[in-house]
Design a protein around this motif. Structure first.
Motif: not given
Length: 611
Positions: A520-540
């Motif tokens: 169920k990790a796929f269904d419970s991913v935190s959106w705020s944490f996902l965006i935090e990770v993406l911005k850190h990796l360089g996503f615009g």
């Protein structure tokens, strides 16, 4: 019946009537009249224990079948098995198993599968012998009369046999949803209907809402067009056959006129065409892709479609100590489960210092370039043609064949979606979730795998985003992440673990292998944490804004036995079946990988040195 065994057949006179009956040594047979007028035979059996009597029992059933012509079903305690998996030990009478198999082949019957149960009898000992003795078999034309029959079990209380319940018609009463049929594109007048409908004015200034209204209107018009152009193929074929039959009967007693003979020849060709057309429709709906056109008859495809429907039928659900069998109760149980899973926001008490983990930033500006028509057309051409239509019912084939008609509206909608100035994207960002059992005895909601059937436009948006991200993914995640990365294979990890276990075994030291459960990790991913990770990796910012739009406007309805439930508005998780979801998930999971590397650097964990 009772201690001595036997067969009792009872029926409600207001539901069906009996036309004939016969009583034999090991069976009782009754011919029943269905209210619609189709007659069928039911044979209840009680198989003997002795081998000599079992041979006589099978011969009796052969004789019964010879006398009971037409649709036929037999059920009861056969006291026989025909395959080794029907028993939980190896004490098998293979000769008698072979006799039973040959009998089933001779009388041309198939077994109605028992849902969520493997064995039906137990000797009730401390180490019990479990056997499947109670069964239901039917011939193909009985299944044509009752195409939605489902066999279920109930709890074993008094008897050592499991009671079976055969539902004759368990199809849920639901309105048939629109589904774009692939053969429509081959019919004359199709493109004219699409063009005329699509070019008609729509009262909306929003490009996204305008596209939604056009797709909605086109689906209604195509259904009406199909009814006029195609109609009920089966009924047309039966009428044509009947007229042809009467002409052939007339030809036996007199010469047909030139007009009649010409009509007879045309009608024969028409029957062949309708039969081929009916077979094509059945093949497409059966989802059998490994047979070419004309590779099997219509009945085969209908049986395959029925088998798939029965296999995925949810007969009952367990919620706590309660067993739910009614359709409304099952829908409510599924709704509550997924509302808690997808529609609930969990506030994070802690965050992770991603910089301390050493996650590198990358130049990902290429992801933010405007969608070009060439890029969109490439994506459309590579979409699956007829697979997994979403709530709108349109498939990749529609986009591909009608691209010249719809491309202007599609490109305009994609442009405003990418810019983020969209208030109505929620209309196009819908999905159904269909539930597939993970194991044969699935009864809990969590025992079913959720697969998203996403709206065609939302799927197109995420597919374009996935196509852009895929070539960059290998630079964003380390080599030990092998799944969903182009050029890598998830099987590499299995081989690695295999070699690791072999090496540890050779060292003759005590070790523990830990497998993390991320159910169920796929269904419970935190959106705020996902965006935090993406911005850190360089996503615009533009790409993150587009992703936020895709996530925040998503909604789902769960299909329970084909019936959609209430709407669930997503607040977390990633859609299983979405083109972009696996890539986002491995970027999230790489944070865990980085945490493990950080723990090794800080000497909280010690790496295992194996050559």
């Amino acid at each position: 019946m009772a201690l001595g065994g036997g067969v009792l057949i009872a029926w409600k006179s207001d539901v069906c009537q009996t036309l004939s009956s016969r009583v034999d040594t090991f069976s009782v047979s009754v011919q029943l009249a269905k209210q619609e007028g189709r007659n069928w035979w039911f044979t209840g059996v009680y198989g003997p224990q002795a081998d000599a009597e079992k041979v006589a029992f099978l011969q009796e059933l052969r004789d019964v079948r010879a006398l009971c012509s037409g649709p036929w079903i037999m059920a009861g305690d056969f006291n026989l098995i025909y395959q080794a998996e029907d028993k939980n030990n190896t004490n098998l009478d293979r000769a008698m198993m072979g006799r039973f198999r040959r009998f089933l082949d001779e009388v041309e019957v198939k077994e109605i599968p028992l849902l969520r149960r493997k064995y039906t009898w137990s000797n009730e000992r401390s180490s019990p012998t479990l056997v499947r003795l109670d069964r239901t078999f039917c011939c193909v034309n009985w299944e044509d009369v009752f195409p939605y029959a489902v066999l279920q079990s109930t709890v074993l209380v008094v008897s050592d046999h499991c009671p079976l319940v055969l539902g004759m018609n368990v199809a849920s009463a639901s309105k048939r949803r629109f589904h774009f049929e692939s053969f429509w594109t081959k019919l004359p007048g199709f493109f004219e209907v699409v063009q005329q409908n699509w070019n008609a004015p729509v009262n909306s200034s929003c490009a996204v809402k305008r596209l939604f209204l056009k797709l909605q209107r086109l689906s209604r018009d195509l259904q009406r067009w199909r009814q006029r152009k195609v109609g009920n193929v089966k009924l047309q074929l039966e009428i044509a056959k009947e007229i042809l039959h009467r002409l052939e009967i007339a030809r036996d007693s007199r010469d047909l006129s030139d007009r009649e003979e010409n009509f007879r020849k045309k009608l024969k060709l028409h029957c062949l065409g309708l039969a081929s057309f009916e077979r094509t429709i059945a093949r497409l709906r059966s989802r059998i892709l490994y047979l070419r056109e004309g590779g099997a008859n219509t009945s085969f495809f209908h049986q395959q479609a029925r088998f798939r429907k029965k296999k995925n039928f949810i007969a009952k659900l367990q919620v706590g100590e309660q067993i739910i069998v009614d359709q409304e109760g099952k829908q409510e149980a599924v709704l509550q489960f997924y509302e808690n899973l997808l529609g609930t926001v969990e506030v994070r008490d802690h965050t992770i210092d991603l910089e301390a983990l050493g996650l590198q930033q990358h130049d990902l500006s290429v992801l933010e370039e405007p969608f070009s028509e060439e890029e969109v057309l490439f994506t459309v051409k590579n979409m699956p043609l007829d697979q997994a239509p979403g709530p709108d019912g349109f498939t990749g084939r529609f986009y591909k064949t009608c691209w010249n008609i719809i491309k202007d509206d599609i490109m305009l909608a994609l442009s405003v979606i990418q810019q983020g100035h969209v208030a109505h994207f929620r209309l196009l960002n819908t999905a159904f979730i269909t539930l597939l059992p993970k194991k044969p005895d699935a009864t809990l909601v969590k025992d079913f795998r959720p697969i998203s059937l996403i709206h065609s436009l939302a799927k197109l948006v995420t597919k374009i985003m996935a196509n852009r991200l895929a070539p960059l993914l290998s630079n964003l995640v380390p080599p030990n992440q092998s799944a969903f990365v182009r050029g890598r294979s998830i099987h590499d990890n299995f081989l690695f673990v295999q070699q690791m276990v072999k090496a540890l075994h050779s060292k003759k030291e005590a070790h523990i292998l830990l497998k993390l459960d991320i159910a169920k990790a796929f269904d419970s991913v935190s959106w705020s944490f996902l965006i935090e990770v993406l911005k850190h990796l360089g996503f615009g910012q533009k790409w993150c804004n587009l992703l936020c739009l895709v996530l925040s406007t998503s909604s789902t309805r769960i299909l329970v036995n084909g019936v959609p439930g209430d709407v669930i508005y997503h607040h977390r998780g990633l859609r299983q079946g979405g083109p972009l979801s696996p890539m986002l998930f491995i970027l999230i999971m790489d944070v865990l990988n980085s945490l493990i590397r950080f723990a090794i650097q800080q000497q909280f964990l010690q790496p295992l040195a194996v050559q």
